[in-house]
Design a protein around this motif. Structure first.
Motif, short mmCIF file in Angstrom:
data_model
loop_
_atom_site.label_atom_id
_atom_site.label_comp_id
_atom_site.label_asym_id
_atom_site.label_seq_id
_atom_site.Cartn_x
_atom_site.Cartn_y
_atom_site.Cartn_z
N CYS A 194 0.83 -1.21 0.00
CA CYS A 194 0.00 0.00 0.00
C CYS A 194 0.86 1.25 0.00
O CYS A 194 0.56 2.24 -0.69
CB CYS A 194 -0.92 0.00 1.22
N LEU A 195 1.95 1.22 0.75
CA LEU A 195 2.85 2.38 0.82
C LEU A 195 3.49 2.65 -0.54
O LEU A 195 3.54 3.80 -1.00
CB LEU A 195 3.93 2.10 1.87
N ALA A 196 3.97 1.60 -1.20
CA ALA A 196 4.60 1.77 -2.51
C ALA A 196 3.59 2.25 -3.55
O ALA A 196 3.89 3.12 -4.38
CB ALA A 196 5.22 0.45 -2.96
N LEU A 197 2.39 1.71 -3.51
CA LEU A 197 1.36 2.14 -4.46
C LEU A 197 0.97 3.60 -4.24
O LEU A 197 0.79 4.35 -5.20
CB LEU A 197 0.13 1.24 -4.33
N ALA A 198 0.87 4.00 -2.98
CA ALA A 198 0.54 5.39 -2.67
C ALA A 198 1.61 6.33 -3.21
O ALA A 198 1.30 7.38 -3.80
CB ALA A 198 0.37 5.57 -1.17
N LEU A 199 2.87 5.98 -3.05
CA LEU A 199 3.95 6.82 -3.56
C LEU A 199 3.91 6.91 -5.09
O LEU A 199 4.17 7.97 -5.66
CB LEU A 199 5.31 6.27 -3.12
N ARG A 242 19.61 -6.59 -3.72
CA ARG A 242 21.03 -6.81 -4.01
C ARG A 242 21.70 -5.53 -4.50
O ARG A 242 22.79 -5.17 -4.04
CB ARG A 242 21.19 -7.91 -5.07
N ARG A 243 21.05 -4.84 -5.40
CA ARG A 243 21.64 -3.62 -5.95
C ARG A 243 21.73 -2.51 -4.91
O ARG A 243 22.70 -1.73 -4.89
CB ARG A 243 20.83 -3.15 -7.16
N LEU A 258 15.41 1.65 -8.52
CA LEU A 258 14.22 0.98 -9.06
C LEU A 258 14.31 0.72 -10.55
O LEU A 258 13.95 -0.35 -11.03
CB LEU A 258 12.97 1.83 -8.75
N ALA A 259 14.79 1.70 -11.31
CA ALA A 259 14.78 1.58 -12.76
C ALA A 259 15.68 0.45 -13.25
O ALA A 259 15.39 -0.17 -14.28
CB ALA A 259 15.23 2.91 -13.38
N GLY A 290 12.07 -7.59 -6.88
CA GLY A 290 12.37 -7.18 -5.52
C GLY A 290 13.71 -7.69 -5.02
O GLY A 290 14.48 -6.95 -4.39
N ALA A 291 14.02 -8.95 -5.32
CA ALA A 291 15.29 -9.53 -4.87
C ALA A 291 16.47 -8.81 -5.51
O ALA A 291 17.49 -8.55 -4.86
CB ALA A 291 15.33 -11.02 -5.19
#
Length: 445
Positions: free
Chosen positions: A97-102, A203-204, A192-193, A198-199
Protein backbone atom coordinates in the motif's frame (compact mmCIF):
# COMPACT_ATOMS: atom_id res chain seq x y z
CA UNK A 1 50.85 20.60 19.91
CA UNK A 2 48.35 23.27 18.88
CA UNK A 3 45.00 22.98 20.62
CA UNK A 4 41.85 23.53 18.55
CA UNK A 5 40.27 26.95 18.86
CA UNK A 6 36.86 27.56 20.37
CA UNK A 7 35.55 28.15 16.85
CA UNK A 8 36.92 24.82 15.62
CA UNK A 9 35.39 22.96 18.55
CA UNK A 10 32.00 24.62 17.98
CA UNK A 11 32.18 23.88 14.24
CA UNK A 12 32.95 20.20 14.84
CA UNK A 13 30.10 19.98 17.36
CA UNK A 14 27.62 21.49 14.88
CA UNK A 15 28.65 19.11 12.13
CA UNK A 16 28.49 16.15 14.48
CA UNK A 17 24.97 17.13 15.64
CA UNK A 18 23.76 17.51 12.05
CA UNK A 19 25.35 14.19 11.02
CA UNK A 20 23.85 12.33 13.96
CA UNK A 21 20.41 13.71 13.17
CA UNK A 22 20.60 12.60 9.53
CA UNK A 23 21.84 9.16 10.48
CA UNK A 24 18.90 8.65 12.85
CA UNK A 25 16.36 10.47 10.66
CA UNK A 26 17.36 10.26 6.98
CA UNK A 27 14.53 12.63 6.05
CA UNK A 28 14.46 15.98 7.88
CA UNK A 29 11.98 18.66 6.82
CA UNK A 30 11.92 22.38 7.52
CA UNK A 31 8.50 22.07 9.15
CA UNK A 32 8.84 18.66 10.77
CA UNK A 33 9.68 17.53 14.30
CA UNK A 34 13.38 18.38 13.86
CA UNK A 35 12.85 21.78 12.24
CA UNK A 36 15.07 23.49 14.81
CA UNK A 37 18.14 21.63 13.50
CA UNK A 38 17.30 21.88 9.80
CA UNK A 39 19.24 25.19 9.39
CA UNK A 40 22.26 23.39 10.84
CA UNK A 41 22.07 20.76 8.10
CA UNK A 42 21.81 23.42 5.40
CA UNK A 43 24.73 25.35 6.85
CA UNK A 44 27.03 22.33 6.67
CA UNK A 45 25.46 20.63 3.66
CA UNK A 46 28.62 20.52 1.54
CA UNK A 47 30.82 19.11 4.31
CA UNK A 48 28.19 16.57 5.38
CA UNK A 49 27.61 15.46 1.81
CA UNK A 50 31.31 14.82 1.23
CA UNK A 51 31.83 13.00 4.52
CA UNK A 52 28.79 10.73 4.17
CA UNK A 53 29.89 9.87 0.64
CA UNK A 54 33.50 9.21 1.64
CA UNK A 55 32.78 7.19 4.77
CA UNK A 56 29.55 5.32 4.01
CA UNK A 57 28.86 5.83 0.32
CA UNK A 58 25.60 7.62 1.18
CA UNK A 59 24.30 10.47 -0.97
CA UNK A 60 22.93 13.59 0.72
CA UNK A 61 20.37 15.86 -0.95
CA UNK A 62 19.63 19.17 0.77
CA UNK A 63 16.81 21.33 -0.59
CA UNK A 64 15.23 24.50 0.72
CA UNK A 65 12.53 22.59 2.59
CA UNK A 66 14.01 19.15 3.30
CA UNK A 67 17.20 17.13 3.60
CA UNK A 68 17.34 13.50 2.48
CA UNK A 69 20.17 11.09 3.27
CA UNK A 70 19.97 8.23 0.79
CA UNK A 71 21.16 5.22 2.74
CA UNK A 72 22.04 1.88 1.20
CA UNK A 73 20.83 -1.57 2.15
CA UNK A 74 22.82 -4.34 3.81
CA UNK A 75 21.48 -7.28 1.83
CA UNK A 76 18.63 -9.72 2.30
CA UNK A 77 17.41 -10.14 5.87
CA UNK A 78 19.16 -7.02 7.16
CA UNK A 79 16.49 -4.35 6.85
CA UNK A 80 15.03 -2.07 9.50
CA UNK A 81 11.31 -2.61 9.51
CA UNK A 82 8.59 0.02 9.70
CA UNK A 83 6.08 -0.18 12.53
CA UNK A 84 2.65 1.17 13.34
CA UNK A 85 2.14 3.46 16.33
CA UNK A 86 1.22 0.36 18.36
CA UNK A 87 4.61 -1.21 17.63
CA UNK A 88 3.10 -3.78 15.26
CA UNK A 89 5.45 -4.27 12.30
CA UNK A 90 4.31 -3.47 8.80
CA UNK A 91 3.13 -6.50 6.87
CA UNK A 92 4.00 -7.10 3.20
CA UNK A 93 0.49 -5.88 2.45
CA UNK A 94 1.18 -2.57 4.25
CA UNK A 95 4.42 -2.08 2.32
CA UNK A 96 2.53 -2.71 -0.91
CA UNK A 97 0.00 0.00 0.00
CA UNK A 98 2.85 2.38 0.82
CA UNK A 99 4.60 1.77 -2.51
CA UNK A 100 1.36 2.14 -4.46
CA UNK A 101 0.54 5.39 -2.67
CA UNK A 102 3.95 6.82 -3.56
CA UNK A 103 3.52 5.83 -7.19
CA UNK A 104 0.34 7.91 -7.26
CA UNK A 105 1.56 10.87 -5.22
CA UNK A 106 4.62 11.72 -7.32
CA UNK A 107 2.28 13.06 -10.03
CA UNK A 108 -0.75 13.96 -7.87
CA UNK A 109 -2.21 17.49 -7.67
CA UNK A 110 -1.09 19.67 -4.78
CA UNK A 111 -4.37 19.05 -2.97
CA UNK A 112 -6.90 16.25 -3.31
CA UNK A 113 -9.61 14.50 -1.39
CA UNK A 114 -8.80 11.31 0.50
CA UNK A 115 -11.43 9.41 -1.49
CA UNK A 116 -9.72 10.46 -4.73
CA UNK A 117 -6.35 9.25 -3.45
CA UNK A 118 -7.82 5.89 -2.45
CA UNK A 119 -9.48 5.50 -5.85
CA UNK A 120 -6.24 6.32 -7.68
CA UNK A 121 -4.34 3.92 -5.43
CA UNK A 122 -6.74 1.08 -6.22
CA UNK A 123 -6.44 1.85 -9.92
CA UNK A 124 -2.64 1.69 -9.64
CA UNK A 125 -2.93 -1.62 -7.83
CA UNK A 126 -5.11 -3.03 -10.61
CA UNK A 127 -2.60 -1.86 -13.25
CA UNK A 128 0.26 -3.49 -11.33
CA UNK A 129 -1.67 -6.71 -10.73
CA UNK A 130 -1.53 -6.22 -6.94
CA UNK A 131 -4.42 -7.60 -4.87
CA UNK A 132 -5.33 -5.07 -2.18
CA UNK A 133 -8.01 -7.10 -0.42
CA UNK A 134 -6.69 -8.45 2.88
CA UNK A 135 -8.35 -10.76 5.35
CA UNK A 136 -11.42 -8.56 5.30
CA UNK A 137 -12.52 -5.08 4.30
CA UNK A 138 -11.96 -3.65 7.79
CA UNK A 139 -8.43 -5.08 7.88
CA UNK A 140 -7.75 -3.67 4.41
CA UNK A 141 -8.81 -0.20 5.53
CA UNK A 142 -6.62 -0.31 8.64
CA UNK A 143 -3.66 -1.41 6.54
CA UNK A 144 -4.16 1.43 4.10
CA UNK A 145 -4.58 3.90 6.96
CA UNK A 146 -1.26 2.76 8.47
CA UNK A 147 0.54 3.34 5.15
CA UNK A 148 -0.96 6.80 4.73
CA UNK A 149 -0.16 7.68 8.35
CA UNK A 150 3.52 6.93 7.64
CA UNK A 151 3.40 9.36 4.72
CA UNK A 152 1.94 12.02 7.01
CA UNK A 153 4.72 11.44 9.55
CA UNK A 154 7.34 11.85 6.81
CA UNK A 155 5.83 15.09 5.52
CA UNK A 156 4.69 13.73 2.15
CA UNK A 157 1.06 14.33 3.13
CA UNK A 158 -0.40 17.14 5.23
CA UNK A 159 -3.86 16.73 6.72
CA UNK A 160 -5.35 20.08 5.72
CA UNK A 161 -8.86 19.15 6.83
CA UNK A 162 -9.73 15.90 8.53
CA UNK A 163 -7.43 12.90 8.92
CA UNK A 164 -6.17 10.06 6.75
CA UNK A 165 -7.45 7.79 9.50
CA UNK A 166 -10.91 8.43 8.09
CA UNK A 167 -10.18 5.81 5.45
CA UNK A 168 -10.60 3.14 8.12
CA UNK A 169 -13.99 4.38 9.33
CA UNK A 170 -17.11 2.40 8.54
CA UNK A 171 -18.91 5.49 7.28
CA UNK A 172 -16.12 6.21 4.77
CA UNK A 173 -15.12 9.60 6.18
CA UNK A 174 -13.57 12.28 3.99
CA UNK A 175 -10.49 14.47 4.33
CA UNK A 176 -8.62 17.12 2.36
CA UNK A 177 -4.90 16.43 2.07
CA UNK A 178 -1.99 18.43 0.69
CA UNK A 179 0.79 16.63 -1.18
CA UNK A 180 4.50 17.46 -1.25
CA UNK A 181 5.53 15.85 -4.51
CA UNK A 182 9.23 16.68 -4.07
CA UNK A 183 9.49 14.74 -0.84
CA UNK A 184 7.48 11.89 -2.37
CA UNK A 185 10.03 11.67 -5.20
CA UNK A 186 12.94 11.74 -2.74
CA UNK A 187 11.70 8.92 -0.51
CA UNK A 188 12.77 5.89 -2.53
CA UNK A 189 16.52 5.35 -2.26
CA UNK A 190 16.99 2.08 -4.16
CA UNK A 191 17.75 1.80 -7.91
CA UNK A 192 14.22 0.98 -9.06
CA UNK A 193 14.78 1.58 -12.76
CA UNK A 194 17.70 -0.87 -12.97
CA UNK A 195 16.14 -3.65 -10.88
CA UNK A 196 14.41 -6.68 -12.41
CA UNK A 197 12.44 -7.61 -9.30
CA UNK A 198 12.37 -7.18 -5.52
CA UNK A 199 15.29 -9.53 -4.87
CA UNK A 200 17.42 -7.76 -7.47
CA UNK A 201 16.53 -4.39 -5.93
CA UNK A 202 17.76 -5.59 -2.52
CA UNK A 203 21.03 -6.81 -4.01
CA UNK A 204 21.64 -3.62 -5.95
CA UNK A 205 20.73 -1.38 -3.03
CA UNK A 206 23.39 -3.10 -0.91
CA UNK A 207 26.15 -2.79 -3.52
CA UNK A 208 29.01 -0.82 -1.88
CA UNK A 209 30.41 0.14 -5.28
CA UNK A 210 34.06 1.12 -5.48
CA UNK A 211 34.25 1.20 -1.66
CA UNK A 212 34.01 -2.59 -1.54
CA UNK A 213 34.61 -4.25 1.86
CA UNK A 214 35.56 -0.95 3.49
CA UNK A 215 32.24 0.74 2.75
CA UNK A 216 30.14 -2.34 3.47
CA UNK A 217 31.69 -2.97 6.90
CA UNK A 218 31.35 0.69 7.87
CA UNK A 219 27.66 0.55 6.96
CA UNK A 220 27.16 -2.55 9.08
CA UNK A 221 28.91 -0.90 12.02
CA UNK A 222 26.68 2.16 12.04
CA UNK A 223 23.42 0.48 11.02
CA UNK A 224 23.41 -2.65 13.21
CA UNK A 225 23.79 -3.16 16.98
CA UNK A 226 26.81 -5.50 16.63
CA UNK A 227 29.09 -6.84 13.91
CA UNK A 228 30.49 -10.34 14.43
CA UNK A 229 33.56 -11.61 12.61
CA UNK A 230 31.99 -14.86 11.46
CA UNK A 231 29.33 -13.07 9.40
CA UNK A 232 31.89 -11.12 7.37
CA UNK A 233 33.72 -12.31 4.29
CA UNK A 234 37.48 -12.90 4.40
CA UNK A 235 38.15 -9.55 2.72
CA UNK A 236 35.85 -7.73 5.15
CA UNK A 237 37.44 -9.35 8.20
CA UNK A 238 40.91 -8.54 6.96
CA UNK A 239 40.02 -4.90 6.43
CA UNK A 240 38.31 -4.60 9.84
CA UNK A 241 41.18 -6.29 11.68
CA UNK A 242 43.78 -3.91 10.26
CA UNK A 243 41.69 -0.72 10.46
CA UNK A 244 39.51 -1.02 13.53
CA UNK A 245 41.50 1.44 15.68
CA UNK A 246 41.59 4.10 13.00
CA UNK A 247 37.92 3.58 12.26
CA UNK A 248 37.08 3.96 15.96
CA UNK A 249 38.67 7.40 15.94
CA UNK A 250 36.89 8.39 12.72
CA UNK A 251 33.46 7.39 14.02
CA UNK A 252 34.11 9.25 17.26
CA UNK A 253 34.96 12.46 15.42
CA UNK A 254 32.19 12.23 12.82
CA UNK A 255 29.28 10.92 14.87
CA UNK A 256 30.36 10.88 18.53
CA UNK A 257 30.23 7.07 18.67
CA UNK A 258 32.48 4.98 20.89
CA UNK A 259 33.84 1.65 19.66
CA UNK A 260 33.94 -1.51 21.74
CA UNK A 261 36.40 -3.84 20.04
CA UNK A 262 36.37 -7.46 21.11
CA UNK A 263 37.79 -10.67 19.73
CA UNK A 264 34.30 -11.62 18.49
CA UNK A 265 33.57 -8.37 16.68
CA UNK A 266 32.86 -4.66 17.10
CA UNK A 267 30.02 -2.62 18.58
CA UNK A 268 29.54 1.12 18.14
CA UNK A 269 28.03 2.66 21.27
CA UNK A 270 26.23 5.99 21.44
CA UNK A 271 26.77 7.59 24.87
CA UNK A 272 23.79 9.90 24.22
CA UNK A 273 21.47 6.93 23.42
CA UNK A 274 19.96 8.77 20.46
CA UNK A 275 21.04 6.75 17.43
CA UNK A 276 19.02 3.61 17.98
CA UNK A 277 15.49 2.43 17.39
CA UNK A 278 15.95 -0.48 19.81
CA UNK A 279 16.56 -0.26 23.54
CA UNK A 280 17.46 -2.83 26.14
CA UNK A 281 16.84 -2.27 29.01
CA UNK A 282 13.57 -0.78 27.93
CA UNK A 283 9.99 -0.27 28.99
CA UNK A 284 7.06 -2.58 28.44
CA UNK A 285 6.41 -6.27 28.83
CA UNK A 286 8.54 -7.50 25.93
CA UNK A 287 11.63 -5.47 26.82
CA UNK A 288 11.45 -6.44 30.50
CA UNK A 289 11.00 -10.12 29.70
CA UNK A 290 13.82 -9.97 27.14
CA UNK A 291 16.22 -8.48 29.69
CA UNK A 292 15.40 -11.18 32.23
CA UNK A 293 15.74 -13.90 29.60
CA UNK A 294 19.10 -12.78 28.23
CA UNK A 295 20.54 -12.34 31.73
CA UNK A 296 19.37 -15.85 32.63
CA UNK A 297 20.82 -17.34 29.45
CA UNK A 298 24.19 -15.69 30.06
CA UNK A 299 24.25 -17.03 33.62
CA UNK A 300 23.46 -20.56 32.45
CA UNK A 301 25.54 -20.75 29.28
CA UNK A 302 28.73 -18.74 29.73
CA UNK A 303 31.69 -21.03 29.04
CA UNK A 304 34.01 -21.88 31.94
CA UNK A 305 37.08 -21.44 29.74
CA UNK A 306 36.17 -19.56 26.57
CA UNK A 307 39.68 -19.31 25.22
CA UNK A 308 40.98 -16.33 23.30
CA UNK A 309 42.43 -15.97 19.80
CA UNK A 310 45.37 -13.93 21.08
CA UNK A 311 46.34 -16.84 23.35
CA UNK A 312 45.74 -19.53 20.76
CA UNK A 313 42.22 -20.30 21.92
CA UNK A 314 39.19 -20.93 19.72
CA UNK A 315 37.03 -17.97 18.85
CA UNK A 316 33.56 -18.26 20.42
CA UNK A 317 30.96 -15.98 18.83
CA UNK A 318 27.93 -17.87 20.09
CA UNK A 319 26.89 -20.82 22.20
CA UNK A 320 23.90 -23.09 21.48
CA UNK A 321 20.80 -22.70 23.63
CA UNK A 322 19.46 -26.07 24.82
CA UNK A 323 15.93 -26.92 23.74
CA UNK A 324 13.37 -25.82 26.31
CA UNK A 325 15.65 -23.40 28.18
CA UNK A 326 14.02 -20.28 26.71
CA UNK A 327 10.57 -21.50 27.74
CA UNK A 328 11.83 -22.44 31.21
CA UNK A 329 13.42 -19.04 31.88
CA UNK A 330 10.47 -17.09 30.49
CA UNK A 331 8.03 -19.11 32.61
CA UNK A 332 10.12 -18.31 35.68
CA UNK A 333 10.19 -14.60 34.79
CA UNK A 334 6.41 -14.54 34.36
CA UNK A 335 5.87 -16.31 37.68
CA UNK A 336 8.27 -14.10 39.62
CA UNK A 337 7.76 -10.72 37.99
CA UNK A 338 5.02 -10.73 35.38
CA UNK A 339 2.00 -11.75 37.41
CA UNK A 340 2.69 -9.30 40.20
CA UNK A 341 3.76 -6.51 37.90
CA UNK A 342 2.14 -4.62 35.06
CA UNK A 343 2.94 -7.04 32.24
CA UNK A 344 0.35 -7.18 29.47
CA UNK A 345 -2.38 -9.67 30.18
CA UNK A 346 -2.36 -10.97 26.60
CA UNK A 347 1.26 -12.05 26.92
CA UNK A 348 0.67 -13.59 30.36
CA UNK A 349 -2.11 -15.71 28.90
CA UNK A 350 -0.21 -16.62 25.72
CA UNK A 351 3.36 -17.82 26.52
CA UNK A 352 3.99 -18.65 22.86
CA UNK A 353 3.26 -15.07 21.79
CA UNK A 354 5.53 -13.72 24.54
CA UNK A 355 8.33 -16.08 23.47
CA UNK A 356 8.01 -15.01 19.83
CA UNK A 357 8.04 -11.28 20.68
CA UNK A 358 10.99 -11.59 23.07
CA UNK A 359 13.10 -13.61 20.66
CA UNK A 360 12.28 -11.18 17.85
CA UNK A 361 13.63 -8.29 19.95
CA UNK A 362 16.79 -10.17 20.94
CA UNK A 363 17.46 -11.15 17.31
CA UNK A 364 17.12 -7.54 16.18
CA UNK A 365 19.40 -6.50 19.05
CA UNK A 366 21.99 -9.00 17.71
CA UNK A 367 22.00 -10.86 21.03
CA UNK A 368 20.53 -14.11 19.68
CA UNK A 369 20.32 -15.80 16.30
CA UNK A 370 18.82 -18.88 14.75
CA UNK A 371 21.26 -21.61 13.87
CA UNK A 372 21.98 -22.30 10.25
CA UNK A 373 24.53 -21.35 7.60
CA UNK A 374 25.60 -17.72 7.59
CA UNK A 375 25.54 -15.66 4.41
CA UNK A 376 28.96 -15.63 2.82
CA UNK A 377 30.75 -14.49 -0.28
CA UNK A 378 29.18 -11.05 -0.44
CA UNK A 379 25.86 -11.22 1.51
CA UNK A 380 23.73 -11.54 -1.61
CA UNK A 381 25.54 -8.62 -3.25
CA UNK A 382 26.23 -8.40 -6.97
CA UNK A 383 28.77 -10.86 -8.35
CA UNK A 384 32.34 -9.65 -8.30
CA UNK A 385 31.92 -7.66 -5.08
CA UNK A 386 34.30 -9.65 -2.87
CA UNK A 387 37.90 -8.63 -3.45
CA UNK A 388 40.70 -11.20 -3.02
CA UNK A 389 43.01 -10.89 -0.04
CA UNK A 390 46.47 -9.43 -0.62
CA UNK A 391 49.11 -12.14 -0.90
CA UNK A 392 50.42 -13.26 2.47
CA UNK A 393 47.52 -11.77 4.47
CA UNK A 394 45.49 -13.97 6.82
CA UNK A 395 42.26 -13.49 8.73
CA UNK A 396 40.84 -14.99 11.88
CA UNK A 397 39.60 -18.56 11.48
CA UNK A 398 35.88 -18.26 12.22
CA UNK A 399 34.76 -21.75 11.27
CA UNK A 400 32.56 -23.17 13.98
CA UNK A 401 32.46 -19.89 15.92
CA UNK A 402 28.77 -20.48 16.64
CA UNK A 403 28.13 -23.84 18.26
CA UNK A 404 25.74 -26.11 16.32
CA UNK A 405 23.17 -28.51 17.66
CA UNK A 406 20.26 -26.31 18.74
CA UNK A 407 17.64 -24.05 17.21
CA UNK A 408 18.99 -20.90 18.86
CA UNK A 409 22.43 -19.41 19.55
CA UNK A 410 23.25 -16.89 22.27
CA UNK A 411 25.68 -14.35 20.79
CA UNK A 412 28.72 -12.77 22.42
CA UNK A 413 27.28 -9.28 22.92
CA UNK A 414 24.74 -10.79 25.32
CA UNK A 415 27.53 -10.88 27.92
CA UNK A 416 26.94 -7.14 28.39
CA UNK A 417 23.82 -8.10 30.31
CA UNK A 418 25.52 -10.51 32.71
CA UNK A 419 24.62 -10.18 36.38
CA UNK A 420 28.27 -10.72 37.32
CA UNK A 421 31.42 -9.52 35.62
CA UNK A 422 34.78 -11.22 35.14
CA UNK A 423 37.77 -9.61 33.45
CA UNK A 424 40.38 -11.90 31.93
CA UNK A 425 43.69 -10.76 30.45
CA UNK A 426 45.44 -12.95 27.94
CA UNK A 427 49.02 -13.92 28.70
CA UNK A 428 51.89 -12.75 26.53
CA UNK A 429 53.11 -9.41 25.17
CA UNK A 430 50.80 -6.53 24.39
CA UNK A 431 49.15 -6.86 20.97
CA UNK A 432 49.70 -4.62 18.01
CA UNK A 433 47.64 -1.42 18.03
CA UNK A 434 45.37 -2.75 15.33
CA UNK A 435 44.98 -6.27 16.72
CA UNK A 436 41.86 -7.32 18.68
CA UNK A 437 41.67 -6.46 22.38
CA UNK A 438 43.36 -8.87 24.76
CA UNK A 439 40.86 -8.09 27.48
CA UNK A 440 37.44 -9.72 27.60
CA UNK A 441 35.01 -7.73 29.69
CA UNK A 442 32.51 -10.17 31.11
CA UNK A 443 33.13 -13.64 29.81
CA UNK A 444 32.81 -13.92 26.03
CA UNK A 445 30.17 -16.34 24.91
Amino acid sequence: MTLPSTHDVALAAERRSAGRLLLAHPLVTAGGPHADLFPLIRRHADWLGKRFQQVLGYRLLVDTSYARLFKAGLGAGSGHRLERSTGTPFTPHTYACLALALSVLVTAPEQLLLSRLVADLKAAAADAGVELEGTGRAAEKRTLAAALRALVDWGVLTETEGSVGAVAREDGGEALITVDREIARALVAGPLAQSRDGADLIRRAADPGFGGPRTYVRRRLVETPAVYLDELTDAERDWLRTRQRREAQAFSELLGLESEIRAEGVVLVDPEEELTDLRLPGTGTVAQAALLLVAGLVERLRPDDPGHPAAGGRLVVGVPVPDGLVEELLAGAVAEYGRRGSWQRGYLEDPAALREAVLDLLVRMRLMARTGPLRSGGHGLPEGYEAPLPEGRAVTDVRGARGPGAEWVLLAAAARYATRVTVRRAAGPAPDADAPHDVQQELPL
